[in-house]
Design a protein around this motif. Structure first.
Motif, PDB file in Angstrom:
ATOM      1  N   LYS A   1       2.174  14.201 -14.062  1.00 41.56           N
ATOM      2  CA  LYS A   1       1.049  14.590 -14.920  1.00 41.56           C
ATOM      3  C   LYS A   1       0.584  16.020 -14.700  1.00 41.56           C
ATOM      4  N   HIS A   2       0.578  16.462 -13.458  1.00 46.96           N
ATOM      5  CA  HIS A   2      -0.169  17.683 -13.134  1.00 46.96           C
ATOM      6  C   HIS A   2       0.632  18.819 -12.491  1.00 46.96           C
ATOM      7  N   ALA A   3       1.747  18.532 -11.841  1.00 52.35           N
ATOM      8  CA  ALA A   3       2.333  19.513 -10.923  1.00 52.35           C
ATOM      9  C   ALA A   3       3.256  20.549 -11.549  1.00 52.35           C
ATOM     10  N   ALA A   4       3.937  20.206 -12.648  1.00 55.50           N
ATOM     11  CA  ALA A   4       4.983  21.086 -13.182  1.00 55.50           C
ATOM     12  C   ALA A   4       5.999  21.414 -12.085  1.00 55.50           C
ATOM     13  N   ALA A   5       6.358  20.412 -11.305  1.00 53.91           N
ATOM     14  CA  ALA A   5       7.282  20.588 -10.180  1.00 53.91           C
ATOM     15  C   ALA A   5       8.733  20.544 -10.638  1.00 53.91           C
ATOM     16  N   THR A   6       9.603  21.130  -9.834  1.00 53.75           N
ATOM     17  CA  THR A   6      11.045  21.019 -10.072  1.00 53.75           C
ATOM     18  C   THR A   6      11.719  20.129  -9.039  1.00 53.75           C
ATOM     19  N   ARG A   7      11.030  19.900  -7.904  1.00 49.25           N
ATOM     20  CA  ARG A   7      11.584  19.055  -6.839  1.00 49.25           C
ATOM     21  C   ARG A   7      10.479  18.232  -6.192  1.00 49.25           C
ATOM     22  N   VAL A   8      10.867  17.030  -5.771  1.00 51.15           N
ATOM     23  CA  VAL A   8       9.958  16.135  -5.057  1.00 51.15           C
ATOM     24  C   VAL A   8      10.727  15.524  -3.902  1.00 51.15           C
ATOM     25  N   GLY A   9      10.072  15.387  -2.758  1.00 48.37           N
ATOM     26  CA  GLY A   9      10.658  14.716  -1.602  1.00 48.37           C
ATOM     27  C   GLY A   9       9.765  13.578  -1.157  1.00 48.37           C
ATOM     28  N   VAL A  10      10.360  12.430  -0.920  1.00 49.77           N
ATOM     29  CA  VAL A  10       9.649  11.261  -0.400  1.00 49.77           C
ATOM     30  C   VAL A  10      10.280  10.931   0.942  1.00 49.77           C
ATOM     31  N   THR A  11       9.469  10.903   1.995  1.00 55.68           N
ATOM     32  CA  THR A  11       9.963  10.586   3.334  1.00 55.68           C
ATOM     33  C   THR A  11       9.164   9.427   3.897  1.00 55.68           C
TER      34      THR A  11
ATOM     35  N   VAL B   1       3.741   4.096  10.865  1.00 55.73           N
ATOM     36  CA  VAL B   1       4.655   4.412   9.770  1.00 55.73           C
ATOM     37  C   VAL B   1       4.021   5.559   9.003  1.00 55.73           C
ATOM     38  N   LEU B   2       4.832   6.545   8.697  1.00 53.72           N
ATOM     39  CA  LEU B   2       4.357   7.739   8.000  1.00 53.72           C
ATOM     40  C   LEU B   2       5.034   7.830   6.644  1.00 53.72           C
ATOM     41  N   LEU B   3       4.278   8.172   5.631  1.00 53.53           N
ATOM     42  CA  LEU B   3       4.811   8.388   4.292  1.00 53.53           C
ATOM     43  C   LEU B   3       4.388   9.769   3.841  1.00 53.53           C
ATOM     44  N   ASP B   4       5.338  10.552   3.395  1.00 56.81           N
ATOM     45  CA  ASP B   4       5.047  11.880   2.857  1.00 56.81           C
ATOM     46  C   ASP B   4       5.671  12.003   1.478  1.00 56.81           C
ATOM     47  N   VAL B   5       4.871  12.443   0.515  1.00 57.39           N
ATOM     48  CA  VAL B   5       5.368  12.767  -0.820  1.00 57.39           C
ATOM     49  C   VAL B   5       4.961  14.206  -1.070  1.00 57.39           C
ATOM     50  N   ARG B   6       5.945  15.068  -1.239  1.00 55.48           N
ATOM     51  CA  ARG B   6       5.636  16.481  -1.397  1.00 55.48           C
ATOM     52  C   ARG B   6       6.388  17.042  -2.602  1.00 55.48           C
ATOM     53  N   ASP B   7       5.766  18.016  -3.250  1.00 59.56           N
ATOM     54  CA  ASP B   7       6.388  18.631  -4.425  1.00 59.56           C
ATOM     55  C   ASP B   7       6.261  20.146  -4.334  1.00 59.56           C
TER      56      ASP B   7
ATOM     57  N   SER C   1       1.253  18.088  -0.922  1.00 62.00           N
ATOM     58  CA  SER C   1       1.786  17.102   0.007  1.00 62.00           C
ATOM     59  C   SER C   1       0.745  16.004   0.200  1.00 62.00           C
ATOM     60  N   VAL C   2       1.167  14.751  -0.001  1.00 62.96           N
ATOM     61  CA  VAL C   2       0.333  13.589   0.269  1.00 62.96           C
ATOM     62  C   VAL C   2       0.965  12.891   1.462  1.00 62.96           C
ATOM     63  N   SER C   3       0.218  12.777   2.550  1.00 58.21           N
ATOM     64  CA  SER C   3       0.737  12.191   3.786  1.00 58.21           C
ATOM     65  C   SER C   3      -0.138  11.021   4.208  1.00 58.21           C
ATOM     66  N   ALA C   4       0.503   9.856   4.364  1.00 57.21           N
ATOM     67  CA  ALA C   4      -0.199   8.654   4.810  1.00 57.21           C
ATOM     68  C   ALA C   4       0.330   8.257   6.179  1.00 57.21           C
TER      69      ALA C   4
ATOM     70  N   SER D   1       0.818  -1.209   0.000  1.00 60.90           N
ATOM     71  CA  SER D   1       0.000   0.000   0.000  1.00 60.90           C
ATOM     72  C   SER D   1       0.853   1.261   0.000  1.00 60.90           C
ATOM     73  N   LEU D   2       1.890   1.303   0.826  1.00 63.17           N
ATOM     74  CA  LEU D   2       2.760   2.478   0.864  1.00 63.17           C
ATOM     75  C   LEU D   2       3.522   2.651  -0.450  1.00 63.17           C
ATOM     76  N   PHE D   3       3.969   1.548  -1.028  1.00 61.05           N
ATOM     77  CA  PHE D   3       4.656   1.608  -2.316  1.00 61.05           C
ATOM     78  C   PHE D   3       3.716   2.153  -3.395  1.00 61.05           C
ATOM     79  N   ARG D   4       2.490   1.640  -3.437  1.00 60.97           N
ATOM     80  CA  ARG D   4       1.519   2.066  -4.454  1.00 60.97           C
ATOM     81  C   ARG D   4       1.118   3.531  -4.275  1.00 60.97           C
ATOM     82  N   VAL D   5       1.002   4.001  -3.053  1.00 59.40           N
ATOM     83  CA  VAL D   5       0.695   5.416  -2.814  1.00 59.40           C
ATOM     84  C   VAL D   5       1.845   6.282  -3.322  1.00 59.40           C
ATOM     85  N   THR D   6       3.065   5.834  -3.109  1.00 58.49           N
ATOM     86  CA  THR D   6       4.216   6.583  -3.626  1.00 58.49           C
ATOM     87  C   THR D   6       4.174   6.616  -5.149  1.00 58.49           C
ATOM     88  N   GLN D   7       3.928   5.470  -5.771  1.00 61.51           N
ATOM     89  CA  GLN D   7       3.819   5.415  -7.237  1.00 61.51           C
ATOM     90  C   GLN D   7       2.761   6.382  -7.752  1.00 61.51           C
TER      91      GLN D   7
END
Length: 149
Positions: A65-75, A83-89, A129-132, A51-57
């Motif tokens: 697809k949508h963000a036009a980001a220059t940086r991404v952090g996965v924690t 267990v906490l998962l954060d994906v932020r851009d 930021s997506v936080s699980a 589940s955590l892997f799929r949320v990261t994917q």
């Protein structure tokens, strides 16, 4: 569950699988990405790791697809009984609650299905930021060691 598991998880542990996923994604999309692992790693139940892997994917797919980001952090943080998962851009962001698509809905359902919670924070021009937050149920079915609320 093993048949549904990503190949990366069959060959390595969750932190290394997230590093590999994120590095490949970064190379493919030309967006700087960093992975950070905190806390004492516990081997988690396959359902939680998948589940955590799929949320990261899905989060990385949304960034591409949508963000036009220059940086991404996965924690990934091992925090005792959770267990906490954060994906932020640092992308364009969006108005939360408006037009949430299938990806965010499926992430919420996936995390809810393992007893967790997911929160999405975003605002136009502020990134996303997506936080699980999920229970740290170990591969043997017990709770991880740590402080319990």
């Amino acid at each position: 569950m093993q048949a549904l598991a990503p190949g990366e998880l069959g060959r390595t542990n969750l932190p290394d699988a997230l590093r590999t996923l994120t590095e490949k994604w970064s190379e493919e999309h030309g967006i700087r990405a960093q992975v950070e692992i905190t806390g004492s790693r516990e081997p988690l139940s396959p359902a939680i790791e998948v589940s955590l892997f799929r949320v990261t994917q899905e989060s990385l797919t949304n960034v591409a697809k949508h963000a036009a980001a220059t940086r991404v952090g996965v924690t990934l943080s091992y925090a005792g009984n959770e267990v906490l998962l954060d994906v932020r851009d640092d992308g364009r962001g969006f108005v939360t609650g408006v037009g949430t698509g299938f990806g965010l809905t499926s992430m919420r359902q996936r995390i809810r299905g393992i007893g967790g919670h997911i929160e999405v924070q975003s605002a136009p021009g502020e990134g996303t930021s997506v936080s699980a937050r999920v229970p740290a149920i170990t591969a043997g079915g017990g709770r991880a060691q740590g402080d319990f609320d």
